[in-house]
Design an enzyme around this catalytic site. Structure first.
Site, PDB file in Angstrom:
ATOM      1  N   LYS A  80      13.477   8.257  14.584  1.00  0.00           N
ATOM      2  CA  LYS A  80      12.044   8.510  14.443  1.00  0.00           C
ATOM      3  C   LYS A  80      11.687   9.637  15.408  1.00  0.00           C
ATOM      4  O   LYS A  80      12.405   9.864  16.385  1.00  0.00           O
ATOM      5  CB  LYS A  80      11.273   7.237  14.820  1.00  0.00           C
ATOM      6  CG  LYS A  80       9.894   7.139  14.251  1.00  0.00           C
ATOM      7  CD  LYS A  80       9.858   6.454  12.902  1.00  0.00           C
ATOM      8  CE  LYS A  80       8.446   6.395  12.371  1.00  0.00           C
ATOM      9  NZ  LYS A  80       8.340   5.726  11.086  1.00  0.00           N
ATOM     10  N   GLY A 185      -7.113  -1.882   7.079  1.00  0.00           N
ATOM     11  CA  GLY A 185      -6.681  -0.494   6.889  1.00  0.00           C
ATOM     12  C   GLY A 185      -6.457  -0.176   5.420  1.00  0.00           C
ATOM     13  O   GLY A 185      -5.525  -0.686   4.805  1.00  0.00           O
ATOM     14  N   GLY A 187      -5.905   2.954   4.095  1.00  0.00           N
ATOM     15  CA  GLY A 187      -5.461   4.341   4.048  1.00  0.00           C
ATOM     16  C   GLY A 187      -4.502   4.524   2.885  1.00  0.00           C
ATOM     17  O   GLY A 187      -4.658   3.913   1.821  1.00  0.00           O
ATOM     18  N   VAL A 189      -1.396   3.538   2.238  1.00  0.00           N
ATOM     19  CA  VAL A 189      -0.718   2.349   1.703  1.00  0.00           C
ATOM     20  C   VAL A 189      -1.734   1.280   1.320  1.00  0.00           C
ATOM     21  O   VAL A 189      -1.662   0.703   0.224  1.00  0.00           O
ATOM     22  CB  VAL A 189       0.284   1.778   2.734  1.00  0.00           C
ATOM     23  CG1 VAL A 189       0.962   0.544   2.173  1.00  0.00           C
ATOM     24  CG2 VAL A 189       1.322   2.820   3.112  1.00  0.00           C
TER      25      VAL A 189
END
Ligand code: NAD
Length: 352
Positions: A80, A185, A187, A189
């Site tokens: 990452k 959330g 967003g 997804v």
């Protein structure tokens, strides 16, 4: 604190600190494990309060990628990267190209894709400097729709099938008709997940710090908007964290009425004890890196020749992996997070 003693260091193979004064780039690339293949993971851009906070985030996320790819059955390792900065104000072509050059220097040990704070166009800019990128190809679905790189629909579909497996296991139901789900959330997804759930007949409550997103999803899907701090206290069957990490913590676990936690966010547990706390409260937790693997599956297939049906079937297998984890956790009376970590380590250990 010494780097090698950092609580999240966990034997990382390589951690690279990248600096490009000309563009202002300050970034960290963490490669946790390449036993199963080259490490693949997103590049997050975030205005971290300190370098240590950035390091902690990248180390935890890259280890999660090792476990995620291992349990998704992908020949990939875990890595990452994080860019320290505000994605709204600090991003420039020069900075993204400098990041691309740093990825290139690793010679393919790390493959970069988008994450919070970076987008498909950003990764395309990095691709001017490196071939070790993914998550940017145009893909055609069975329905003939095309989309450009973004793995979020694949992630959302994986969360949807994983949630169905969790609901079946804990609530003994095969359909989602009337199921009450709170999504934190909405967003990339969360909004796709909300649509799948609405289509399956679920009733939705949604919270997001972005009021406009809440309004759009509420208007389009008939979901009920709730305040951001209210989302943990709702009388629902499922809580779906699709915003931030560390959302399952000392404060929130005790407040949940849901019997299932199943969502897309990475690193949902603030610490290992919160997996135990969920278990003690009889709440079935779908380990985050298992249920949210749809995106990495999608991005991986982009590199090997994209076959939509094959990708969908591998994403659907997330439900089988979760069902196995749930059954083992029941048999051993252990938190699902502990069982999933052990299964992932065993897979990497066998390959080693
Ligand atoms: P996103 O940035 O598009 O959406 C996150 C949403 O959460 C935003 O709308 C934001 O306003 C909202 N939010 C932030 N803080 C909040 C809070 N305190 N309360 C309520 N809402 C809040 O990100 P995304 O791509 O949808 O990803 C969501 C999560 O899933 C992230 O944790 C990400 O790391 C993880 N994830 C995403 C993918 C993917 O394919 N996009 C894959 C695996 C994991």
């Amino acid at each position: 604190m010494h780097l090698f003693d950092h609580p999240d260091f966990d034997g990382h193979e390589q951690v690279v600190f990248c600096c490009d004064p000309a563009s202002g780039l300050r970034a960290i690339i963490a490669i946790h494990d390449t036993t199963l293949g080259p490490s693949l993971g997103g590049c997050r851009m975030w205005p971290y309060a300190s370098d240590w906070e950035a390091l902690r985030d990248v180390l935890r996320l890259s280890r999660g990628m090792t476990y995620k790819s291992a349990l998704a059955g992908l020949p990939l390792g875990g890595g990452k990267s994080v860019i320290i900065g505000n994605p709204r104000t600090d991003k420039s072509e020069a900075l993204l190209r400098a990041m691309g050059r740093n990825v290139e220097r690793l010679g393919g040990r790390y493959i970069v894709a988008e994450d919070s704070g970076t987008s498909v166009p950003d990764i395309k800019t990095m691709a001017l400097e490196t071939t070790h990128v993914s998550g940017i190809a145009e893909k055609t679905t069975d329905g003939g729709a095309t989309r450009n790189g973004d793995p979020s629909p694949a992630t959302a579909y994986g969360v949807f099938v994983g949630m169905k497996a969790a609901v079946h296991h804990r609530l003994g139901r095969s359909d989602l008709e009337g199921l009450k789900v709170a999504i934190q959330g909405v967003g990339h997804v969360g909004a796709h997940l909300a649509r799948h759930l609405r289509d399956a007949g679920a009733r939705l409550w949604i919270a997001d710090i972005d009021a406009e997103r809440v309004r759009q999803v509420a208007d389009t899907l008939g979901a009920t908007p709730v305040r951001v701090d209210e989302v943990f206290d709702l009388d629902v069957d499922v809580f779906a964290p699709c915003a931030l990490g560390a959302v399952l913590n000392d404060d929130t676990v005790a407040r949940l009425s849901a019997r299932v936690v199943a969502g897309a966010a990475n690193n949902q547990l603030a610490g290992p004890r919160h997996g135990q706390a969920l278990f003690d409260r009889g709440i079935l937790y779908a380990p985050d890196y298992v249920i949210n693997a749809g995106g990495v599956i999608d991005v991986y297939h982009e590199r090997t020749g994209y076959d939509h049906a094959r990708v969908m079937s591998q994403i659907e297998a997330i439900a089988d992996t979760l069902t196995e984890i749930f059954a083992r956790a029941d048999a051993e009376r252990k938190p699902t997070a502990v069982v999933a970590d052990r299964m992932a380590c065993q897979r990497v250990g066998r390959a080693r």
